[in-house]
Write an enzyme that holds these catalytic residues in place. Structure first.
Site, mmCIF file in Angstrom:
data_model
loop_
_atom_site.group_PDB
_atom_site.id
_atom_site.type_symbol
_atom_site.label_atom_id
_atom_site.label_comp_id
_atom_site.label_asym_id
_atom_site.label_seq_id
_atom_site.Cartn_x
_atom_site.Cartn_y
_atom_site.Cartn_z
ATOM 1 C CB SER A 142 -0.215 -23.508 41.360
ATOM 2 O OG SER A 142 -0.652 -23.467 40.019
ATOM 3 C CE1 TYR A 155 -5.253 -25.223 42.437
ATOM 4 C CE2 TYR A 155 -4.126 -24.020 40.698
ATOM 5 C CZ TYR A 155 -4.156 -25.054 41.607
ATOM 6 O OH TYR A 155 -3.090 -25.933 41.692
#
Length: 262
Positions: A142, A155
């Site tokens: 990501s 995250y």
């Protein structure tokens, strides 16, 4: 060099969105597709979606955080479909909670799925890849592998760790002709992000939509189809000397400081 005929590809959690798009791309390049989900209902949903797309797949119920269950699934896949040539660690979750409000339990859950899961599944497929003398592992990272942002502490921590797991697998197994790379999607238009892209009652863009478009040199959100080419590249022999890299598919966000306010 981009053909995947005869290859077996496992894409974890590929029921919809990014995983589903990558699975379709690998299938079109010739790979046999295998996917999993933690619930039978989700596996059934995935099988129906692939059938509708004209793609034959094999679906398995398995929680990627359960090491024994993963070992059992990999053995079953090898027996019923074939040894896995390509692994895409796509399964993941996010909990958008301010750090001071987030419990350690919620933090651990995100890290368990997004980081420990890829470790467990990679560990399970590596022996057969080593024996075969080749293999491709693609970790779905990501932009949060590089950046932080409010409400996504768990995250970002997990995806930052996944970036380094990618590099470590490269370091440890590159000599066995195994390439481990990552794809770092930018902001992608999916059903999950649809509410953030809805027009307001006065016709203006959602504030977050404005923010993302203004930060992206490409001037738009990414589409799941933007990830198809990079995935095929990293899964194919075209990337045989590419190892330990993260390919960011983000429209240029990470390369830009953003536009000056008018």
């Amino acid at each position: 060099m981009f053909q995947l005929d005869g290859k077996v590809a496992l894409i974890t959690g590929a029921i919809y969105g990014i995983g589903f798009e990558i699975a379709q791309a690998l299938a079109k390049a010739g790979a046999t597709i295998v996917f999993n989900s933690s619930k039978q209902s989700s596996v059934d949903q995935g099988l129906a979606s692939y059938q509708k797309a004209g793609i034959k797949t094999h679906g398995y119920v398995c929680d990627v955080t359960d090491e024994n269950a993963v070992k059992k699934m990999i053995n079953q896949i090898e027996s019923e479909v074939g040894t896995i040539d390509i692994l895409v660690n796509n399964a993941g979750i996010i909990k958008r909670i301010p750090m001071l409000d987030m419990s350690a339990e919620d933090f651990r859950k995100v890290v368990d799925v997004d980081l420990t899961g890829p470790f467990i599944v990679s560990k399970a497929v590596l022996p057969s890849m080593i024996e075969k003398g080749q293999g491709k592992i693609i970790n779905i990272c990501s932009m949060m592998s590089e950046l932080g942002r409010e409400t996504v502490a768990s995250y970002a921590a997990a995806k930052g760790g996944l970036k380094m797991l990618t590099k470590n697998i490269c370091s440890e197994f590159g000599s066995a002709n195994i390439q481990c790379n990552g794809i770092g999607p930018g902001y992608i238009a999916t059903p999950q992000t649809a509410p953030l892209r809805e027009r307001q009652q006065d016709g203006s863009r959602h504030p977050f939509d404005q923010f993302i478009v203004s930060k992206t040199p490409a001037g738009r959100w990414g589409e799941t189809s933007d990830l198809a080419g990079p995935a095929v590249f990293l899964a194919s022999s075209a990337s045989d000397f590419v190892n330990g890299q993260i390919l960011y598919v983000d429209g240029g966000i990470l390369a830009s400081i953003g536009k000056q306010p008018e």
